[in-house]
Design a protein around this motif. Structure first.
Motif, short mmCIF file in Angstrom:
data_model
loop_
_atom_site.label_atom_id
_atom_site.label_comp_id
_atom_site.label_asym_id
_atom_site.label_seq_id
_atom_site.Cartn_x
_atom_site.Cartn_y
_atom_site.Cartn_z
N SER A 23 -10.00 -8.40 -2.51
CA SER A 23 -11.07 -9.14 -1.87
C SER A 23 -10.89 -9.06 -0.37
N ASP A 24 -11.94 -8.66 0.34
CA ASP A 24 -11.92 -8.59 1.80
C ASP A 24 -13.02 -9.50 2.33
N THR A 25 -12.67 -10.35 3.29
CA THR A 25 -13.63 -11.27 3.88
C THR A 25 -13.80 -10.94 5.35
N TYR A 26 -15.05 -10.84 5.79
CA TYR A 26 -15.40 -10.51 7.16
C TYR A 26 -16.29 -11.63 7.70
N THR A 27 -15.98 -12.11 8.91
CA THR A 27 -16.77 -13.18 9.51
C THR A 27 -17.40 -12.66 10.80
N ALA A 28 -18.71 -12.82 10.91
CA ALA A 28 -19.44 -12.33 12.08
C ALA A 28 -18.89 -12.96 13.35
N ALA A 42 -4.53 -2.09 13.28
CA ALA A 42 -5.85 -1.65 13.75
C ALA A 42 -6.62 -2.87 14.23
N ASP A 43 -7.55 -2.63 15.13
CA ASP A 43 -8.43 -3.70 15.60
C ASP A 43 -9.68 -3.70 14.75
N ARG A 44 -10.10 -4.89 14.29
CA ARG A 44 -11.29 -4.99 13.44
C ARG A 44 -12.24 -6.02 14.05
N SER A 45 -13.52 -5.65 14.10
CA SER A 45 -14.54 -6.59 14.55
C SER A 45 -15.67 -6.59 13.52
N ALA A 46 -16.37 -7.71 13.43
CA ALA A 46 -17.47 -7.84 12.48
C ALA A 46 -18.61 -8.58 13.16
N GLY A 47 -19.83 -8.19 12.80
CA GLY A 47 -20.98 -8.87 13.36
C GLY A 47 -22.28 -8.25 12.90
#
Length: 103
Positions: A23-28, A42-47
């Motif tokens: 399970s992977d959760t991404y928050t804008a 690694a750098d991760r961004s979400a939006g």
């Protein structure tokens, strides 16, 4: 696989063949550092980019991966596009289309 959205959070859950689940959760609006490979990060961004939820992962030695999640306005199917740049493979784009499962 299931994908759920709760406001600005997207969760992708996958049932693997051996019966385990990831399970992977991404928050804008978030930028985080995640484990990547054996000893790297690694750098991760979400939006949001308009109606598309975008997750970008950038690892110095391996390049960049962008995952775009969009709902087709005509039939409601999920369109997931992955674009990689850099690394050994250069630029690669993969598009997957998922039908909604009826309950």
């Amino acid at each position: 696989m299931s994908i759920t959205q709760d406001k600005g959070t997207l969760t992708v859950t996958t049932n693997l063949p051996d019966g385990t689940q990831t399970s992977d959760t991404y928050t804008a609006g978030t930028k985080t550092t995640i484990p990547f490979g054996r000893d790297a990060t690694a750098d991760r961004s979400a939006g949001w980019r308009g109606p598309v939820f975008v997750v970008t992962t950038s690892a110095k030695k391996f390049g960049t991966r962008e995952d775009d999640f969009a709902i087709d306005s005509d039939d409601g199917r999920l369109i997931m596009t992955t674009i990689t740049k850099g690394g050994r493979l250069g630029k690669v784009e993969i598009t997957r289309v998922y039908d909604r499962v009826k309950p």
